[in-house]
Scaffold this active site. Structure first.
Site, PDB file in Angstrom:
ATOM      1  CG  ASP A 129      -2.057   0.992   1.100  1.00 24.32           C
ATOM      2  OD1 ASP A 129      -2.205   1.622   0.035  1.00 24.32           O
ATOM      3  OD2 ASP A 129      -2.792   1.172   2.101  1.00 24.32           O
ATOM      4  CD  GLN A 218     -11.091   4.972   8.545  1.00 29.95           C
ATOM      5  OE1 GLN A 218     -10.292   4.709   7.661  1.00 29.95           O
ATOM      6  NE2 GLN A 218     -11.271   4.197   9.589  1.00 29.95           N
ATOM      7  N   GLY A 219      -8.615   9.207   6.944  1.00 24.47           N
ATOM      8  CA  GLY A 219      -8.098  10.521   6.567  1.00 24.47           C
ATOM      9  C   GLY A 219      -6.620  10.675   6.902  1.00 24.47           C
ATOM     10  CG  ASP A 220      -4.906  10.254  10.588  1.00 21.29           C
ATOM     11  OD1 ASP A 220      -4.737  11.474  10.406  1.00 21.29           O
ATOM     12  OD2 ASP A 220      -5.478   9.781  11.591  1.00 21.29           O
ATOM     13  CB  SER A 221      -5.010   6.614   4.503  1.00 17.83           C
ATOM     14  OG  SER A 221      -5.625   5.539   5.138  1.00 17.83           O
TER      15      SER A 221
END
Ligand code: ARG
Length: 266
Positions: A129, A218-221
């Site tokens: 990823d 979520q959003g820190d990815s």
């Protein structure tokens, strides 16, 4: 919402709201009701002056009014590393932002994206990823982070810190740059708790707290997990955020360092 959360927040926004009210997160495990959903969970305010290599990767199609989408890390004046699952949108919809603590402000520098390289194995094999984006306008003069290249860095008890502008689940203000220390729990632990979710020891890092409370979300990815001044991991996935027994999973930079370096130098 039965699989792991390797996709970006757009796909999650509606589901997260629904799950917050039912308390049902993930497929298999019985869990206590989820806390109210809202960057980094259980962290503290951070400063991009002290973490100048932390990049907000905004997207014009984000459900968030601020455009908040993912994080990334400046590894060369014109190259950022992020998560492969963050780059599902058209290249022109992304903006990289450097030096902006609050996404509701206009401070700092911005750049559009000139090109996107995504690990070609991503989605075909577990892990992988990672992605490297080339900036149209290099952030010249901004300190960069070197990649961790040693696989031995992924050792139980190591103390890396994760940074981001993602969901706080109500533990802090939205759209503000945050950080939290998440100890490495080790591949054996995630291999066990995520037995149904393709955790890959050779390519992922398991970090957080067995009891929950502090995590990326979520959003820190795509954002940085930093150890000893090096880019150690990339925020990838987890089941829920900061829930007991469900730590954060990070792409292991050392595993992909050769492929990343080839892109960074191209
Ligand atoms: N997949 C998420 C994102 O797109 C990051 C999830 C991290 N989750 C966690 N529990 N550490 O932003």
């Amino acid at each position: 919402m039965t699989g792991k959360l390797t996709f970006a927040r757009a796909a999650l926004a509606a589901a997260v709201v629904a799950l917050a009210s039912t308390g049902a997160v993930g497929a298999a495990q019985a869990k206590p009701p989820a806390p109210p959903v809202t960057n980094i969970v259980g962290g503290s305010l951070a400063s991009t002056a002290q973490a100048p290599w932390a990049i907000a990767l905004n997207n014009s199609q984000s459900p968030s009014p601020s455009g908040q989408w993912c994080g990334a890390t400046l590894v060369k004046a014109n190259k950022i590393v992020t998560a492969a699952h963050c780059v599902t949108k058209a290249r022109s919809t992304y903006t990289a932002i450097q030096g902006r603590d609050s996404l509701s402000s206009t401070t700092g520098r911005t750049s559009k994206i000139a090109s996107i390289w995504k690990d070609p194995q991503y989605g075909r094999a577990p892990g992988h990823d990672v992605a490297v984006l080339t900036l149209a306008t290099p952030f010249t003069g901004v300190p960069t982070l070197p990649l961790e290249t040693s696989l031995a860095a992924d050792a139980v008890g190591a103390q890396p810190t994760v940074y981001g502008w993602g969901n706080t689940e109500g533990t802090g203000p939205a759209d503000r740059f945050q950080k939290v220390l998440v100890p490495v729990l080790g591949d054996a632990y995630c291999g066990q708790v995520y037995a149904n979710y393709d955790y890959v020891a050779n390519g992922e890092i398991c970090a957080g707290y067995k009891e929950g409370g502090k995590d990326s979300c979520q959003g820190d990815s795509g954002g940085p997990l930093v150890l000893n001044g090096r880019l150690f991991g990339v925020v990838s996935w987890g089941i829920g955020c900061a829930d007991a027994g469900n730590p954060g999973v990070y792409a292991e930079v050392a595993t992909y360092a050769a492929a990343l370096t080839a892109q960074i130098n191209s």
